[in-house]
Design an enzyme around this catalytic site. Structure first.
Site, short mmCIF file in Angstrom:
data_model
loop_
_atom_site.label_atom_id
_atom_site.label_comp_id
_atom_site.label_asym_id
_atom_site.label_seq_id
_atom_site.Cartn_x
_atom_site.Cartn_y
_atom_site.Cartn_z
N LYS A 242 3.20 10.38 8.18
CA LYS A 242 2.52 9.94 9.40
C LYS A 242 3.16 10.50 10.66
O LYS A 242 2.97 11.67 10.98
CB LYS A 242 2.43 8.41 9.42
CG LYS A 242 1.43 7.84 8.39
CD LYS A 242 1.22 6.37 8.58
CE LYS A 242 0.25 5.78 7.56
NZ LYS A 242 -1.14 6.18 7.78
N ASP B 60 9.32 2.70 1.11
CA ASP B 60 8.14 3.38 1.63
C ASP B 60 8.11 3.12 3.14
O ASP B 60 7.70 2.05 3.59
CB ASP B 60 6.88 2.83 0.96
CG ASP B 60 5.59 3.45 1.50
OD1 ASP B 60 5.64 4.12 2.54
OD2 ASP B 60 4.54 3.24 0.87
N PHE C 12 0.87 -1.18 0.00
CA PHE C 12 0.00 0.00 0.00
C PHE C 12 0.90 1.22 0.00
O PHE C 12 1.76 1.37 0.86
CB PHE C 12 -0.91 0.01 1.24
CG PHE C 12 -1.81 1.22 1.28
CD1 PHE C 12 -2.96 1.27 0.52
CD2 PHE C 12 -1.50 2.32 2.08
CE1 PHE C 12 -3.79 2.38 0.54
CE2 PHE C 12 -2.32 3.43 2.12
CZ PHE C 12 -3.47 3.46 1.35
#
Length: 405
Positions: A254, A224, A138
């Site tokens: 985040k 990532d 993702f």
């Protein structure tokens, strides 16, 4: 106007793309959330690994308030001192030489994908355009990001797939070697620890091996670390656990903002050689408010004491959850992940289990492969971790009783 597609008395005017829990939140502090009725919950979601220092961390609140009285936004046509400071800290602690700031993880991914292709064009190899990812990955919800991940549920219905984005099967070493050797390959993009895909950690020797093979063939590596980075695994970045595995490009977000929208694409000077004036940009990326919070969050998370605490509490969690698995083999089949990115693979439906946990005033996240994830604040105490396990045990008892009914 209200239509059948949006009819919902609680949120008539919100586009219906979220499968929301029936919980309206009002405030938070540390690892606790309170709903609009004053009910308290132990939060092991943390905004999906975003509130890395807990809700309303006083250091971050102070940084935000102090900057709010000075300057919010000016755009990137001017120097922004906070950008220079945070970029310096990121480069000081990583492989990187340069940073591009964004507002989110998916924007950082977009920058990374463009950077990889621009690198090869700058080197006189414009045919090197193929980006290989992995199944179960993702990388965000923008168009290039969903094509890089290739999840059918995210790409179907949006017209033709973007060409030259391919996915490899997780663990298929022969396919990976062939992809790296392909002269049209630009980059490999991978999460060192998959989040949504099922809390799958790539073995450290595989990360090192990937790095070695790509160097031999002139292929870039993009890590990532939007979810697994920023202290989540007990090291500042998840790839730090592996020897000689530093990427060419890395995406973070985040917890970099501790709940404030901040993202960044980090790169070596060589990998970023094609990113010249005018080829990329952002209106809000790197704004003074975001940089003030990002500096404060980064400095807190990068402290050795913070990272050691994550390792200690993660060890306690894994020990206790393994015992829970032994007591409830009909509910829990596997404990996965790394650090405080913990996956609990279930036998009952994970969405139903999330509701049972919520009945115990414990909030957990979902995940692929029928998982629930624990993604708590990095500052969660052992006592709070014990409380989370106790509430999980009650949820397991409820799941067992439901199955027997």
């Amino acid at each position: 106007m209200t239509t059948a597609a949006t009819a919902n008395p609680l949120s008539d005017h919100i586009m219906g793309v979220y499968n929301r829990a029936p919980l309206a939140v009002a405030r938070g502090e540390g690892v606790r959330l309170w709903d609009v009725n004053g009910e308290a919950y132990l939060d092991c979601v943390a905004g999906i690994a975003t509130n890395g220092l807990g809700h309303c961390n006083p250091v971050l609140v102070e940084a935000l308030k102090a900057q709010a009285d000075k300057l919010w936004h000016v755009s990137n046509i001017f120097r922004i001192p906070g950008q220079e400071e945070l970029a310096g800290r990121l480069c000081e602690e990583t492989f990187a030489d340069v940073v591009f700031f964004t507002n989110s993880g998916t924007e950082a991914i977009e920058c990374a994908l463009k950077t990889a292709r621009k690198y090869h064009t700058a080197n006189g190899n414009p045919e090197r355009v193929v980006i290989y990812g992995f199944d179960g990955s993702f990388h965000g919800r923008s168009y290039a990001a969903i094509n890089a991940a290739g999840n059918p549920g995210y790409v179907e219905g949006f017209g033709p797939r973007i060409p030259n984005y391919e996915q490899l099967k997780w663990g298929d070493h022969d396919a990976l070697k062939a992809a790296i050797a392909d002269p049209t390959t630009a980059a490999i993009i991978v999460e060192p620890v998959q989040g949504e895909g099922g809390a799958r950690a790539m073995p450290e020797h595989c990360l090192s091996g990937l790095r070695q093979m790509t160097r031999e063939h002139g292929v870039l590596v993009i890590f990532d670390e939007v979810q697994c980075g920023m202290g989540r695994t007990g090291r500042l970045f998840a790839h730090d656990w592996a020897e000689d595995a530093a990427p060419d490009i890395m995406c973070v977000a985040k917890a970099l903002g501790g709940g404030f929208p901040v993202g960044a694409c980090l790169a070596s000077a060589e990998a970023a050689k094609g990113m010249t004036v005018g080829v990329h940009g952002s209106t809000f990326g790197g704004n003074p408010l975001a940089m003030a919070v990002g500096i404060a969050a980064f400095n807190e998370i990068a402290r050795p004491e913070t990272l050691q605490h994550v390792r200690d509490v993660a060890g306690y969690f894994v020990q206790q959850l393994s015992g829970l698995k032994d007591r409830f083999p009909d509910v829990i089949s596997e404990i996965r992940g790394k650090g405080l990115l913990i996956g609990i693979k279930l036998i009952p439906n994970n969405r139903e289990f999330m509701a049972l946990a919520r009945d115990q005033h414990l909030l957990v996240a979902g995940g692929g492969d029928n998982l629930v994830r624990l993604l708590p604040s990095l500052l969660i105490t052992q006592e709070e971790a014990r409380e989370a396990v106790e509430r999980l045990e009650k949820a397991c008892e409820a799941a067992r009783a439901k199955a027997a009914a």
